[in-house]
Design a protein around this motif. Sequence first.
Motif, PDB file in Angstrom:
ATOM      1  N   ARG A  18       0.880  -1.249   0.007  1.00 34.65           N
ATOM      2  CA  ARG A  18       0.172  -0.087  -0.040  1.00 34.65           C
ATOM      3  C   ARG A  18       0.696   1.135   0.033  1.00 34.65           C
ATOM      4  NH1 ARG A  18      -2.301   3.587   3.456  1.00 34.65           N
ATOM      5  NH2 ARG A  18      -4.147   4.503   2.847  1.00 34.65           N
ATOM      6  N   SER A  19       1.916   1.362   0.835  1.00 35.15           N
ATOM      7  CA  SER A  19       2.924   2.421   0.864  1.00 35.15           C
ATOM      8  C   SER A  19       3.496   2.616  -0.315  1.00 35.15           C
ATOM      9  CB  SER A  19       3.840   2.183   2.152  1.00 35.15           C
ATOM     10  OG  SER A  19       4.516   1.393   1.883  1.00 35.15           O
ATOM     11  N   ARG A  22       1.312   3.975  -2.834  1.00 40.21           N
ATOM     12  CA  ARG A  22       1.032   5.554  -2.377  1.00 40.21           C
ATOM     13  C   ARG A  22       2.049   6.563  -2.734  1.00 40.21           C
ATOM     14  NH1 ARG A  22      -2.617   7.984   1.182  1.00 40.21           N
ATOM     15  NH2 ARG A  22      -2.102  10.196   1.037  1.00 40.21           N
ATOM     16  N   ASP A  26       1.654   9.552  -5.204  1.00 36.08           N
ATOM     17  CA  ASP A  26       2.177  10.959  -4.457  1.00 36.08           C
ATOM     18  C   ASP A  26       3.402  11.647  -5.488  1.00 36.08           C
ATOM     19  OD1 ASP A  26       0.429  10.499  -2.669  1.00 36.08           O
ATOM     20  OD2 ASP A  26       1.457  10.174  -1.333  1.00 36.08           O
TER      21      ASP A  26
END
Length: 306
Positions: A18-19, A22, A26
């Motif tokens: 997930r990171s 992300r 971003d």
Amino acid sequence: MSVTTAAGGPIAHKPAQRSIARRIFDKAASTPGFRVGLSIFVVLALATALYPELSSIDPTKMDVKARLLPPLFLGNNWSWAHPLGTDQIGRDMLVRSLVGLRYSFLIGVASVIVMLAIGCALGTIAGYFGGRTDAVIMRLTDAQLSIPMIILAISVLGVSRPTIPAIIVVLGVSNWPVYARIMRSIVMTERQREYVRAAKIGGSTDARIILTLLLPLLLPPVLFTSVLDVARMMIFESTLGFLGLGVQPPTPTFGNIIADGRKYLLNAWWIATMPGLFLGLTLTSINLIGASLERARNTVHGGGEG
């Protein structure tokens, strides 16, 4: 995020997918290209969703009294009823272009979903199990790659009346091998990692490992890459429409509108130009978004963040 055994106990830690996703998003969102592309896309999406409904103009309704009206910006058409002019039988070009964009985007997204579903499923199975399973799937991939998309489209769509589901399936089936090869190579690497071995030792089944560990980890980067394929499928859909193998009239699509307008390029150039302009703007916005995501993905993984 912990990996659990079949009994539910934690046995290892897998990468924070997930990171990673992300960070990719971003990083892409901070680039000017992404912001410009997203702004263009949002404007087009709102216009496509709202204007045809608010105008109450039927994109297939003929009005011979209003035929071949030029666009408003040419200065000799002072009516706002048809700001981008009309075609050879009086149909509004703005509404037809926006409705055509709806169909083109729908087919583009749906066909990418089909190719992702087929390609990622087969590629994951081939990469995870290897051996004879891998050999059979890779030979099937090679066979599919040897058939040009246009040949497959003519073979399938040329013998029957083309429909939206048929076009989606043809485009999706024509292009899944790319994702199969990508997923295969990634899964072959990931299956050797500690969190996969720990899950096997803990009693997790192969299906559980694939569905709960590998796919959630590997799909986000592939989904980012697939954004560019939406634009490519929209081009293919328009090409099929131009050749008469796309969605059939009177339903407006970019391909059949441009095909009709080529007969009037000298005295009514806007018939072919307006849908081409909308298609170009849409492809530009999608390519800007997709290219930003792709560069961000390469930066995150290349920098050791993945």
